[in-house]
Design a protein around this motif. Structure first.
Motif, PDB file in Angstrom:
ATOM      1  N   ILE A 172       0.813  -1.176  -0.098  1.00 25.02           N
ATOM      2  CA  ILE A 172      -0.107   0.177   0.055  1.00 25.02           C
ATOM      3  C   ILE A 172       0.762   1.299  -0.064  1.00 25.02           C
ATOM      4  CG2 ILE A 172      -1.618   1.463   1.519  1.00 25.02           C
ATOM      5  CD1 ILE A 172      -2.879  -1.368   2.437  1.00 25.02           C
ATOM      6  N   ALA A 173       1.829   1.333   0.874  1.00 24.95           N
ATOM      7  CA  ALA A 173       2.639   2.373   1.153  1.00 24.95           C
ATOM      8  C   ALA A 173       3.533   2.773  -0.306  1.00 24.95           C
ATOM      9  CB  ALA A 173       3.798   2.196   2.180  1.00 24.95           C
ATOM     10  N   ASN A 174       4.249   1.685  -1.107  1.00 25.14           N
ATOM     11  CA  ASN A 174       4.893   1.992  -2.194  1.00 25.14           C
ATOM     12  C   ASN A 174       3.916   2.260  -3.226  1.00 25.14           C
ATOM     13  OD1 ASN A 174       5.854   0.372  -4.746  1.00 25.14           O
ATOM     14  ND2 ASN A 174       7.739   1.227  -3.435  1.00 25.14           N
ATOM     15  N   ALA A 175       2.915   1.592  -3.290  1.00 21.78           N
ATOM     16  CA  ALA A 175       1.914   2.109  -4.332  1.00 21.78           C
ATOM     17  C   ALA A 175       1.733   3.496  -4.202  1.00 21.78           C
ATOM     18  CB  ALA A 175       0.698   1.241  -4.626  1.00 21.78           C
ATOM     19  N   ALA A 176       1.157   4.050  -3.158  1.00 21.05           N
ATOM     20  CA  ALA A 176       0.855   5.285  -2.767  1.00 21.05           C
ATOM     21  C   ALA A 176       1.928   6.337  -3.106  1.00 21.05           C
ATOM     22  CB  ALA A 176       0.528   5.407  -1.003  1.00 21.05           C
ATOM     23  N   SER A 177       3.075   5.791  -2.696  1.00 24.07           N
ATOM     24  CA  SER A 177       4.128   6.853  -3.099  1.00 24.07           C
ATOM     25  C   SER A 177       4.396   7.062  -4.529  1.00 24.07           C
ATOM     26  CB  SER A 177       5.622   6.123  -2.582  1.00 24.07           C
ATOM     27  OG  SER A 177       6.249   5.066  -3.537  1.00 24.07           O
ATOM     28  N   HIS A 178       3.816   6.487  -5.634  1.00 20.04           N
ATOM     29  CA  HIS A 178       3.734   6.576  -6.931  1.00 20.04           C
ATOM     30  C   HIS A 178       2.203   7.097  -7.291  1.00 20.04           C
ATOM     31  CE1 HIS A 178       7.579   4.792  -7.592  1.00 20.04           C
ATOM     32  NE2 HIS A 178       7.273   3.766  -6.814  1.00 20.04           N
ATOM     33  N   GLY A 179       1.463   7.367  -6.287  1.00 20.79           N
ATOM     34  CA  GLY A 179       0.151   7.972  -6.746  1.00 20.79           C
ATOM     35  C   GLY A 179      -0.916   6.883  -7.007  1.00 20.79           C
ATOM     36  N   VAL A 180      -0.719   5.698  -6.387  1.00 23.12           N
ATOM     37  CA  VAL A 180      -1.585   4.578  -6.775  1.00 23.12           C
ATOM     38  C   VAL A 180      -2.279   3.926  -5.451  1.00 23.12           C
ATOM     39  CG1 VAL A 180      -1.999   2.329  -7.779  1.00 23.12           C
ATOM     40  CG2 VAL A 180      -0.409   3.836  -8.871  1.00 23.12           C
ATOM     41  N   ASP A 181      -3.464   4.294  -5.164  1.00 15.51           N
ATOM     42  CA  ASP A 181      -4.310   3.882  -4.245  1.00 15.51           C
ATOM     43  C   ASP A 181      -4.747   2.347  -4.192  1.00 15.51           C
ATOM     44  OD1 ASP A 181      -5.707   3.610  -1.775  1.00 15.51           O
ATOM     45  OD2 ASP A 181      -7.210   5.330  -2.529  1.00 15.51           O
ATOM     46  N   ILE A 182      -3.989   1.387  -3.508  1.00 11.60           N
ATOM     47  CA  ILE A 182      -4.606   0.092  -3.478  1.00 11.60           C
ATOM     48  C   ILE A 182      -5.306  -0.268  -2.024  1.00 11.60           C
ATOM     49  CG2 ILE A 182      -3.362  -0.488  -5.509  1.00 11.60           C
ATOM     50  CD1 ILE A 182      -1.451  -2.040  -2.959  1.00 11.60           C
ATOM     51  N   ALA A 183      -5.426   0.740  -1.077  1.00  9.18           N
ATOM     52  CA  ALA A 183      -5.694   0.691   0.189  1.00  9.18           C
ATOM     53  C   ALA A 183      -7.179  -0.121   0.387  1.00  9.18           C
ATOM     54  CB  ALA A 183      -5.872   1.870   0.983  1.00  9.18           C
ATOM     55  N   GLY A 184      -8.154   0.144  -0.503  1.00  8.14           N
ATOM     56  CA  GLY A 184      -9.208  -0.401  -0.560  1.00  8.14           C
ATOM     57  C   GLY A 184      -9.779  -1.780  -1.369  1.00  8.14           C
ATOM     58  N   LEU A 185      -8.687  -2.409  -1.709  1.00  4.93           N
ATOM     59  CA  LEU A 185      -8.718  -3.594  -2.217  1.00  4.93           C
ATOM     60  C   LEU A 185      -8.739  -4.697  -1.189  1.00  4.93           C
ATOM     61  CD1 LEU A 185      -6.057  -3.524  -5.189  1.00  4.93           C
ATOM     62  CD2 LEU A 185      -8.441  -3.101  -5.334  1.00  4.93           C
ATOM     63  N   ARG A 186      -9.300  -5.638  -1.272  1.00  9.05           N
ATOM     64  CA  ARG A 186      -9.293  -6.777  -0.472  1.00  9.05           C
ATOM     65  C   ARG A 186      -8.927  -8.181  -1.242  1.00  9.05           C
ATOM     66  NH1 ARG A 186      -8.904  -3.277   2.014  1.00  9.05           N
ATOM     67  NH2 ARG A 186     -10.006  -2.429   3.755  1.00  9.05           N
ATOM     68  N   ALA A 187      -8.274  -9.052  -0.363  1.00 11.03           N
ATOM     69  CA  ALA A 187      -7.940 -10.421  -1.055  1.00 11.03           C
ATOM     70  C   ALA A 187      -9.049 -11.158  -1.127  1.00 11.03           C
ATOM     71  CB  ALA A 187      -6.760 -10.810  -0.333  1.00 11.03           C
ATOM     72  N   ARG A 188      -8.809 -12.073  -2.304  1.00  8.65           N
ATOM     73  CA  ARG A 188      -9.784 -13.071  -2.588  1.00  8.65           C
ATOM     74  C   ARG A 188      -8.882 -14.040  -3.320  1.00  8.65           C
ATOM     75  NH1 ARG A 188     -11.844 -14.066  -7.661  1.00  8.65           N
ATOM     76  NH2 ARG A 188     -11.632 -12.552  -9.299  1.00  8.65           N
ATOM     77  N   GLN A 189      -9.520 -15.295  -3.171  1.00 14.22           N
ATOM     78  CA  GLN A 189      -9.093 -16.444  -4.049  1.00 14.22           C
ATOM     79  C   GLN A 189      -9.761 -16.615  -5.364  1.00 14.22           C
ATOM     80  OE1 GLN A 189      -9.473 -20.174  -1.777  1.00 14.22           O
ATOM     81  NE2 GLN A 189      -7.698 -21.111  -2.571  1.00 14.22           N
ATOM     82  N   LEU A 190      -8.824 -17.062  -6.025  1.00 12.95           N
ATOM     83  CA  LEU A 190      -9.266 -17.447  -7.454  1.00 12.95           C
ATOM     84  C   LEU A 190     -10.232 -18.409  -7.483  1.00 12.95           C
ATOM     85  CD1 LEU A 190      -8.407 -17.384 -10.550  1.00 12.95           C
ATOM     86  CD2 LEU A 190      -6.894 -19.507 -10.184  1.00 12.95           C
ATOM     87  N   SER A 191     -11.307 -18.290  -8.230  1.00 12.61           N
ATOM     88  CA  SER A 191     -12.518 -19.190  -8.219  1.00 12.61           C
ATOM     89  C   SER A 191     -12.795 -19.733  -9.511  1.00 12.61           C
ATOM     90  CB  SER A 191     -13.682 -18.583  -8.042  1.00 12.61           C
ATOM     91  OG  SER A 191     -14.003 -17.623  -8.667  1.00 12.61           O
ATOM     92  N   ALA A 192     -13.292 -20.909  -9.606  1.00 14.17           N
ATOM     93  CA  ALA A 192     -13.915 -21.464 -10.749  1.00 14.17           C
ATOM     94  C   ALA A 192     -14.513 -20.592 -11.919  1.00 14.17           C
ATOM     95  CB  ALA A 192     -14.748 -22.862 -10.719  1.00 14.17           C
ATOM     96  N   SER A 193     -15.184 -19.780 -11.283  1.00 13.10           N
ATOM     97  CA  SER A 193     -15.883 -18.749 -12.286  1.00 13.10           C
ATOM     98  C   SER A 193     -15.075 -17.736 -12.992  1.00 13.10           C
ATOM     99  CB  SER A 193     -17.298 -18.053 -11.475  1.00 13.10           C
ATOM    100  OG  SER A 193     -16.526 -17.165 -10.590  1.00 13.10           O
ATOM    101  N   ASP A 194     -13.793 -17.457 -12.394  1.00 10.71           N
ATOM    102  CA  ASP A 194     -12.969 -16.609 -12.947  1.00 10.71           C
ATOM    103  C   ASP A 194     -12.316 -17.089 -14.248  1.00 10.71           C
ATOM    104  OD1 ASP A 194     -12.744 -14.713 -11.030  1.00 10.71           O
ATOM    105  OD2 ASP A 194     -11.436 -15.932  -9.779  1.00 10.71           O
ATOM    106  N   TYR A 195     -12.427 -18.282 -14.322  1.00 10.99           N
ATOM    107  CA  TYR A 195     -11.865 -18.830 -15.649  1.00 10.99           C
ATOM    108  C   TYR A 195     -12.932 -18.850 -16.837  1.00 10.99           C
ATOM    109  CZ  TYR A 195      -8.132 -21.317 -13.122  1.00 10.99           C
ATOM    110  OH  TYR A 195      -7.397 -21.860 -12.268  1.00 10.99           O
ATOM    111  N   ARG A 196     -14.229 -18.338 -16.516  1.00  9.08           N
ATOM    112  CA  ARG A 196     -15.274 -18.160 -17.472  1.00  9.08           C
ATOM    113  C   ARG A 196     -15.482 -16.602 -17.590  1.00  9.08           C
ATOM    114  NH1 ARG A 196     -16.810 -22.443 -14.466  1.00  9.08           N
ATOM    115  NH2 ARG A 196     -18.067 -21.265 -13.088  1.00  9.08           N
TER     116      ARG A 196
END
Length: 164
Positions: free
Chosen positions: A59-83
Motif C-alpha cells: 500500500i505504502a509503495n503504491a501510494a508513493s507513486h500515486g496509486v491507491d490500493i488501500a481499498g482492495l481486499r484479497a480474494r481467492q481464485l475461483s472456478a467462475s474466474d476462468y469463465r
C-alpha cells in the motif's frame, strides 16, 4: 458498446504483487483512451488472506507513486474466474502452474505470465516481495509499471474491435 476486455492478475496470496498490478493497471488504463473498456481484478491461488487489505508495504509503495490500493481486499481464485475473464495473468511460474492445474473443463480464459504477456520479459517472473523490504517492493512496482505500458499496447493491438 462492446464487451470490455477482462483481465485478472493472480499471485499467491493476493496481498502484494497482484493488488499492486491491479492498481497500476487500473490507474494507467483510466488515464488512457481505454478507460471504461477494460475490467480489472486480482486474486490469489491461496486462501490465507481472503478479505484482508494488501500488505501495508505494498500500500505504502503504491501510494508513493500515486496509486491507491488501500481499498482492495484479497480474494481467492475461483472456478467462475476462468469463465468471466479473458486473461488470467500470473506473477510467476508457480502461480501459472497452479492456475493451469485448477482450470475447469469449461474454462475459456487464456492463461499467461504477466510480464511475458505484456512484452516486458519472455518468461519473466515478478518476485514475491513479502519477505523482503522496501527495495523489493519498489522493484516489483517498477516491473509492474513497465508491464502496464506493455499491457496497454497489447490490448490496443489484440482487441481493436472491443476497445475502439
Amino acid at each position: 458498446m462492446a464487451e470490455p476486455v477482462r483481465l485478472l492478475v493472480v499471485c499467491l496470496g493476493n496481498i502484494c504483487r497482484s493488488p499492486v498490478a491491479e492498481g497500476v493497471l487500473r490507474a494507467r488504463i483510466a488515464a488512457s483512451t481505454l478507460a471504461g473498456r477494460v475490467e480489472l481484478d486480482s486474486a490469489g491461488t491461496g486462501d490465507w488472506h481472503v478479505g484482508e487489505p494488501p500488505d501495508r508495504r505494498a500500500i505504502a509503495n503504491a501510494a508513493s507513486h500515486g496509486v491507491d490500493i488501500a481499498g482492495l481486499r484479497a480474494r481467492q481464485l475461483s472456478a467462475s474466474d476462468y469463465r468471466r475473464f479473458d486473461w488470467l495473468l500470473c506473477a510467476d511460474r508457480a502461480n501459472l502452474r497452479d492456475v493451469r492445474a485448477r482450470a475447469p473443463a469449461d474454462a475459456h480464459a487464456r492463461i499467461a505470465l504477466l510480464l511475458d504477456w505484456a512484452g516486458v520479459e519472455d518468461e519473466g517472473e515478478i518476485p514475491d516481495p513479502y519477505t523482503g523490504g522496501a527495495s523489493q517492493f519498489e522493484h516489483v512496482y517498477q516491473l509492474l509499471d513497465r508491464a502496464a505500458d506493455g499491457a496497454i499496447a497489447r490490448l490496443r493491438r489484440e482487441y481493436p474491435s472491443r476497445l475502439g
